[in-house]
Every structure is written in C-alpha cells, then in structure tokens.
Design an enzyme around this catalytic site. Structure first.
Site: not given
Ligand code: UDP
Length: 352
Positions: A197
């Site tokens: 994403h």
């Molecule tokens: N996550 C979730 N469901 C999903 C994908 C990710 O609960 O379908 C959780 C994952 O376990 C982690 C968090 O969302 O704790 C990460 O979020 P994301 O990847 O959107 O954000 P980033 O870490 O890249 O900022």
C-alpha cells in the site's frame, strides 16, 4: 495529569493498545482523538473492538483528503480541542498525517509533543512517511524509539540526548501479547501473505502492475488482504480483474488484527511494503520480501531476514520462490517487551 492521544490510522490503533492499558492501570486521564484518516470499518472500528479501546472523545472524520488538506484540517480541529482540554502533553505515533498535525498543533499551542516511534530515517525526502517523521521529531519534546539505530539517527541530527528514550517497539509487544493470549501457533506453512500500500507502489501503475505480476509468476498461494488505497488503484489502472482471475491469489478485504496475525503466523513467507508488517513477519521468523527501496529497520536487513527487490515481476517472483534468511534471529533489537511501561514512566516523569 492529562494526556491527549491523537490517532488516525490502522497502525496507530495497534500501537495505542498497550499504552492505553498502561494509562488506565495507573489511572492517568487519557483523552483520545481519532482524526478519521482511516475510516472504513476494517481499517478502524475493528481495531477499537479488538483492543477494547473506548470510543474516542473526539472524532474529526477527516476522511480521504489530500495530504495537505488532511494535515491542515486536523490541525485546525485540534487547535480547538487543545484549548478546551489543556492536556499536559500530546502524544502521537509513527509517521502519518495525523502525527504531523498533532505535533504542529501541540507545539504551536505550547503543549509538549511526545512522538512515539521517532528517529526512523531514509534518504527519500519526498516519501510521505519520511516527511511526517522528520517534522514530528523536529518539534517533539520527547521522542521514543523502537531501535538503537533510530536513537543514533536522532543523535546524528543533534537532537538533545535527554529528549530521546529507547522504548522498544509497541508493535512487537502487541504481537507477543496476542500470540500468547490467543494461543496462536507459529509455523512455516504453505502460503505467502502479501500486503502492498505504499504510495511509491500503489500510485505508480507500472510498479503496481509489476509487483502484481510478480505475485502471479511466483506460482505460490498468496493471501492478499487489500488495503483500500491499493484496491482503488488496482481498479483505476485496470489491473484488478487480472489479479482476481488468478486463482492462487486470494484477495480479501483488509482483515482484523487477530485474523491477520493468525494468517501471518502460519505463512511460509511474506511480501510487504508495510513498515509494521515487515517487523511482525521478522518477529514471527518469516522470510520477508520488500518490493520498495524504503529500508526502514536496517537491522532486519543486516541480520539477513529481509530482502529488498526492485518492483520488477521476475525479481519479485524469484525472491518469493528462493529467498531464505541467512543470519541469526535477534528479536531483541526491538526492545525487551517493556515499551508501554517505559513510555508511560517517562511521560509521568516529564509532565506530571
Ligand atoms: N494489519 C491488519 N490487517 C491487515 C493488514 C495489516 O490488522 O489486513 C495490521 C498489521 O498486523 C500491523 C498493522 O496493521 O499491525 C500495519 O498497518 P499498515 O501496514 O497499514 O501500516 P504501516 O505499518 O505500513 O504504517
């Protein structure tokens, strides 16, 4: 003592989980502001339910706006709330627009800003997360870091040492707590989990197409919970139907946290451009393939547990098939499981 926490996105809610419990345990008043940056049920409400977080005291419902509009609107709404609530400190997590808005609104109303998960750096100035981290760290009164590398990054920028505290990673602690309380087994299964994403990938049709082709060409079973931004772009760029027609790729809505951790814990490998998922995958001993240049947490790379590949179908597919970690597994780089306690200890010490 009163702390005002500003949350906006899925990873913020995960990080808030244990800190909120620690505030509650010590009977510290916490005002929760939800900016509404993430608003779908799967990206927001489900996390409040899972973590038993109370309804936010304020909900700005900012929704899908440009980065500038979302930051500006959040700052304006926060200004009123800060004047009314007069908290001792404002706390926010990570690298999203809500974090930057909280940082600037707090400091401009002369309230100390506490940045949790500061100090992560890349050379990419126009990466949205980089902008938010640098701005938030720059005005923070207190910065908590996930790793010692992040602390060193801040020291190199001449942030006074007394403003920095190595807390360890709240995401690690939430993960370990969840594995234990939900009795989730960790094993190398026979499928891959993918999450994509980042703006660099999702907003670039060529990169997004190559990554999707890489998933298809790997010929593995791939569970792919699709972030709303990615789904919109897959549709707009005419890639969605093509991916859907590959029966080895199981596209779903984003899952709730427990379901996602179960999926991750049983995976063989993980393909992701997420900051949070790459460290959860590492902690679960999964080989991680990262089709983006953003080397957050270089410790995982140095340990040999992740590989960055260019967004080219053949390279993504080959890494999915071939990549195996080479180095020792050293989860302690993300702290000793005490991050929420350290964060709240320091907040109390500084602002009570
Ligand atoms: N996550 C979730 N469901 C999903 C994908 C990710 O609960 O379908 C959780 C994952 O376990 C982690 C968090 O969302 O704790 C990460 O979020 P994301 O990847 O959107 O954000 P980033 O870490 O890249 O900022």
């Amino acid at each position: 003592m009163k702390v005002l926490s500003v949350l906006g996105t899925r990873p913020n809610f995960v990080k808030e989980f244990l800190v909120h419990r620690e505030f509650q345990r010590r009977e510290i008043k916490e005002i929760i502001v939800h900016t509404g940056q993430h608003y779908d049920y799967e990206m927001s409400r489900v996390f409040f339910n899972t973590f038993d977080l109370p309804d936010p005291h304020y909900h700005f419902e900012i929704g899908a706006r440009s980065s500038v509009a979302s930051t500006a609107e959040t700052m304006l709404s926060l200004e009123d709330v800060l004047h009314k609530e007069k908290p001792n400190a404002v706390l926010s997590y990570g690298d999203v627009n809500s974090t930057t808005a909280a940082a600037i609104a707090a400091v401009k109303t002369k309230i100390p800003f506490v940045h949790v998960e500061g100090g992560i750096r890349t050379p990419f100035l126009y990466n949205p997360e980089e902008i938010n981290r640098r701005l938030s760290d720059c005005v923070a009164d207190l910065i908590f870091t996930c790793t010692r590398t992040d602390t060193e990054n801040l020291c190199r920028e001449n942030v006074p040492r007394e403003r920095i505290c190595f807390s360890g990673d709240l995401m690690k602690d939430a993960l370990l707590y969840t594995l234990e309380t939900q009795s989730i087994p960790v094993k190398r299964g026979d499928y891959v989990v993918a999450t994509i994403h980042r703006e660099e990938n999702a907003d670039n049709p060529q990169r997004l197409r190559e990554i999707m082709h890489g998933l298809v060409q790997s010929e593995q079973i791939i569970h792919f919970p699709v972030h709303p931004r990615t789904r919109k772009r897959l549709e707009k760029f005419g890639i969605l139907e093509e991916v859907k027609s590959c029966d080895r790729i199981r596209m779903t809505e984003p899952t709730g946290y427990l379901e996602f951790i179960r999926l991750l814990a049983g995976a063989d490998k993980v393909v992701t451009d997420s900051g949070g998922v790459r460290r959860e995958a590492f902690l679960l001993r999964k080989p991680v393939i990262i089709p983006v240049e953003l080397v957050w947490f270089p410790e995982i790379l140095e340990a040999g547990w992740k590989i960055h590949v260019p967004p080219k179908a053949s390279e993504v597919a080959e890494a999915i098939r071939e990549f195996e970690p080479t180095g020792p597994h050293n989860p302690e780089i993300f702290g000793n499981g005490e991050s929420a306690r350290k964060i709240v200890d320091n907040i109390v010490e500084h602002y009570q």
